[in-house]
Design a protein around this motif. Sequence first.
Motif, PDB file in Angstrom:
ATOM      1  N   GLU A   9       0.873  -1.264  -0.002  1.00  0.00           N
ATOM      2  CA  GLU A   9       0.023  -0.019  -0.010  1.00  0.00           C
ATOM      3  C   GLU A   9       0.876   1.337   0.083  1.00  0.00           C
ATOM      4  O   GLU A   9       1.519   1.708   0.836  1.00  0.00           O
ATOM      5  CB  GLU A   9      -0.936   0.071   1.093  1.00  0.00           C
ATOM      6  CG  GLU A   9      -1.852  -1.115   1.237  1.00  0.00           C
ATOM      7  CD  GLU A   9      -2.906  -1.117   1.993  1.00  0.00           C
ATOM      8  OE1 GLU A   9      -3.210  -0.086   2.971  1.00  0.00           O
ATOM      9  OE2 GLU A   9      -3.677  -1.989   2.566  1.00  0.00           O
ATOM     10  N   ASP A  11       0.662   4.319   0.426  1.00  0.00           N
ATOM     11  CA  ASP A  11       0.475   5.463   1.401  1.00  0.00           C
ATOM     12  C   ASP A  11       1.108   5.009   2.821  1.00  0.00           C
ATOM     13  O   ASP A  11       2.072   5.809   3.593  1.00  0.00           O
ATOM     14  CB  ASP A  11      -0.726   5.957   1.815  1.00  0.00           C
ATOM     15  CG  ASP A  11      -1.318   6.834   0.462  1.00  0.00           C
ATOM     16  OD1 ASP A  11      -0.586   7.244  -0.180  1.00  0.00           O
ATOM     17  OD2 ASP A  11      -2.459   6.864   0.572  1.00  0.00           O
ATOM     18  N   ALA A  12       0.953   3.771   2.942  1.00  0.00           N
ATOM     19  CA  ALA A  12       1.365   3.021   4.075  1.00  0.00           C
ATOM     20  C   ALA A  12       2.887   2.752   4.208  1.00  0.00           C
ATOM     21  O   ALA A  12       3.740   3.196   4.918  1.00  0.00           O
ATOM     22  CB  ALA A  12       0.952   1.572   4.436  1.00  0.00           C
ATOM     23  N   LEU A  15       4.816   6.371   4.852  1.00  0.00           N
ATOM     24  CA  LEU A  15       4.519   6.704   5.923  1.00  0.00           C
ATOM     25  C   LEU A  15       5.771   5.935   6.833  1.00  0.00           C
ATOM     26  O   LEU A  15       6.377   6.563   7.617  1.00  0.00           O
ATOM     27  CB  LEU A  15       3.322   6.363   6.661  1.00  0.00           C
ATOM     28  CG  LEU A  15       3.377   6.788   8.235  1.00  0.00           C
ATOM     29  CD1 LEU A  15       3.428   8.324   8.455  1.00  0.00           C
ATOM     30  CD2 LEU A  15       1.961   6.383   8.875  1.00  0.00           C
ATOM     31  N   GLN A  43      -0.245   3.335   9.380  1.00  0.00           N
ATOM     32  CA  GLN A  43      -0.993   4.284   8.423  1.00  0.00           C
ATOM     33  C   GLN A  43      -2.553   4.493   9.006  1.00  0.00           C
ATOM     34  O   GLN A  43      -3.237   5.575   9.070  1.00  0.00           O
ATOM     35  CB  GLN A  43      -0.994   3.826   7.140  1.00  0.00           C
ATOM     36  CG  GLN A  43      -2.049   4.522   6.051  1.00  0.00           C
ATOM     37  CD  GLN A  43      -1.478   5.982   5.924  1.00  0.00           C
ATOM     38  OE1 GLN A  43      -0.199   6.267   6.196  1.00  0.00           O
ATOM     39  NE2 GLN A  43      -2.232   6.964   5.565  1.00  0.00           N
ATOM     40  N   ARG A  44      -3.113   3.386   9.393  1.00  0.00           N
ATOM     41  CA  ARG A  44      -4.518   3.463   9.846  1.00  0.00           C
ATOM     42  C   ARG A  44      -4.584   4.425  11.341  1.00  0.00           C
ATOM     43  O   ARG A  44      -5.437   5.042  11.315  1.00  0.00           O
ATOM     44  CB  ARG A  44      -5.044   2.181  10.255  1.00  0.00           C
ATOM     45  CG  ARG A  44      -5.329   1.284   9.046  1.00  0.00           C
ATOM     46  CD  ARG A  44      -5.986   0.219   9.208  1.00  0.00           C
ATOM     47  NE  ARG A  44      -6.220  -0.844   8.013  1.00  0.00           N
ATOM     48  CZ  ARG A  44      -6.242  -1.951   7.947  1.00  0.00           C
ATOM     49  NH1 ARG A  44      -6.014  -2.717   9.105  1.00  0.00           N
ATOM     50  NH2 ARG A  44      -6.649  -2.740   6.904  1.00  0.00           N
ATOM     51  N   ALA A  46      -2.524   6.683  12.156  1.00  0.00           N
ATOM     52  CA  ALA A  46      -2.183   8.150  11.423  1.00  0.00           C
ATOM     53  C   ALA A  46      -3.621   8.864  11.116  1.00  0.00           C
ATOM     54  O   ALA A  46      -3.770  10.070  11.276  1.00  0.00           O
ATOM     55  CB  ALA A  46      -1.247   8.284  10.463  1.00  0.00           C
ATOM     56  N   GLU A  47      -4.093   7.958  10.065  1.00  0.00           N
ATOM     57  CA  GLU A  47      -5.588   8.652   9.694  1.00  0.00           C
ATOM     58  C   GLU A  47      -6.447   9.103  10.565  1.00  0.00           C
ATOM     59  O   GLU A  47      -7.437   9.588  10.586  1.00  0.00           O
ATOM     60  CB  GLU A  47      -6.063   7.494   8.667  1.00  0.00           C
ATOM     61  CG  GLU A  47      -5.416   7.385   7.585  1.00  0.00           C
ATOM     62  CD  GLU A  47      -5.697   6.147   6.522  1.00  0.00           C
ATOM     63  OE1 GLU A  47      -6.558   5.240   7.135  1.00  0.00           O
ATOM     64  OE2 GLU A  47      -5.173   5.981   5.524  1.00  0.00           O
ATOM     65  N   ARG A  48      -6.435   8.326  11.844  1.00  0.00           N
ATOM     66  CA  ARG A  48      -7.537   8.559  13.006  1.00  0.00           C
ATOM     67  C   ARG A  48      -7.232   9.572  13.936  1.00  0.00           C
ATOM     68  O   ARG A  48      -7.984   9.765  14.649  1.00  0.00           O
ATOM     69  CB  ARG A  48      -7.648   7.054  13.576  1.00  0.00           C
ATOM     70  CG  ARG A  48      -8.394   5.859  12.738  1.00  0.00           C
ATOM     71  CD  ARG A  48      -8.191   4.586  13.200  1.00  0.00           C
ATOM     72  NE  ARG A  48      -8.586   3.578  12.046  1.00  0.00           N
ATOM     73  CZ  ARG A  48      -8.719   2.473  12.248  1.00  0.00           C
ATOM     74  NH1 ARG A  48      -8.866   1.818  13.604  1.00  0.00           N
ATOM     75  NH2 ARG A  48      -9.060   1.526  11.360  1.00  0.00           N
ATOM     76  N   ASP A  50      -6.038  13.055  15.405  1.00  0.00           N
ATOM     77  CA  ASP A  50      -6.079  14.582  14.887  1.00  0.00           C
ATOM     78  C   ASP A  50      -4.658  15.414  14.835  1.00  0.00           C
ATOM     79  O   ASP A  50      -4.329  16.377  15.517  1.00  0.00           O
ATOM     80  CB  ASP A  50      -6.697  15.416  15.910  1.00  0.00           C
ATOM     81  CG  ASP A  50      -8.314  15.217  15.957  1.00  0.00           C
ATOM     82  OD1 ASP A  50      -8.824  14.612  14.896  1.00  0.00           O
ATOM     83  OD2 ASP A  50      -8.896  15.070  17.052  1.00  0.00           O
TER      84      ASP A  50
END
Length: 193
Positions: A9, A11-12, A15, A43-44, A46-48, A50
């Motif tokens: 992936e 994006d992952a 990162l 990555q997950r 990081a997306e969650r 703020d």
Amino acid sequence: MPTLTLTGEPDADRLLSDNPFALLVGMLLDQQIAMEQAFVGPQRLAERLDGPLTPAAVAGLDPDQLEALFRVRPAIHRYPGSMAKRVHALAVTLVEDHDGDAEGVWRDAADGPELKRRLTALPGFGDQKARIFVALLGKQCGVTPPGWREAAGDYGQEGFRSIADVVDQQTLLKVRAWKQAKKARAKEAAADA
């Protein structure tokens, strides 16, 4: 640091390549789930969050908040409660003992044994996980203090033994096959005992 290709992936992988804390978290999560899924976990997370994925950001969360982020579907790990606690403890240790600088764990290690000692001092990093991470740093990230291969043990050798040897889908499949064969040998040895 070179661009890693551990997950399939983009994006992952980006990162993991750009964020030393993400790479440590991925290694920490690499337990009882598929390797590539463990390394998608940062990555997950990081997306969650703020904001950026940093040791300070994760250490500053209430542990229950972090666990809630781990449980959002798709869950970051098969065992979201215990793994969220480990990631939180890792972040706190990095903030308290390394000024929040994850890369500082390995940047100035004098040699392989020191690097391995620094890694095993981190929460969630036992001997095997530390050896695999030393191999990953040496084989793919250019972190090669004297004696790093010896500190990595078998994982420092050429071959397809761990995430340290994954550079594409083909090598991922070779590592998976090696791990399955190793488990089968262990099971066979236990049955003979």
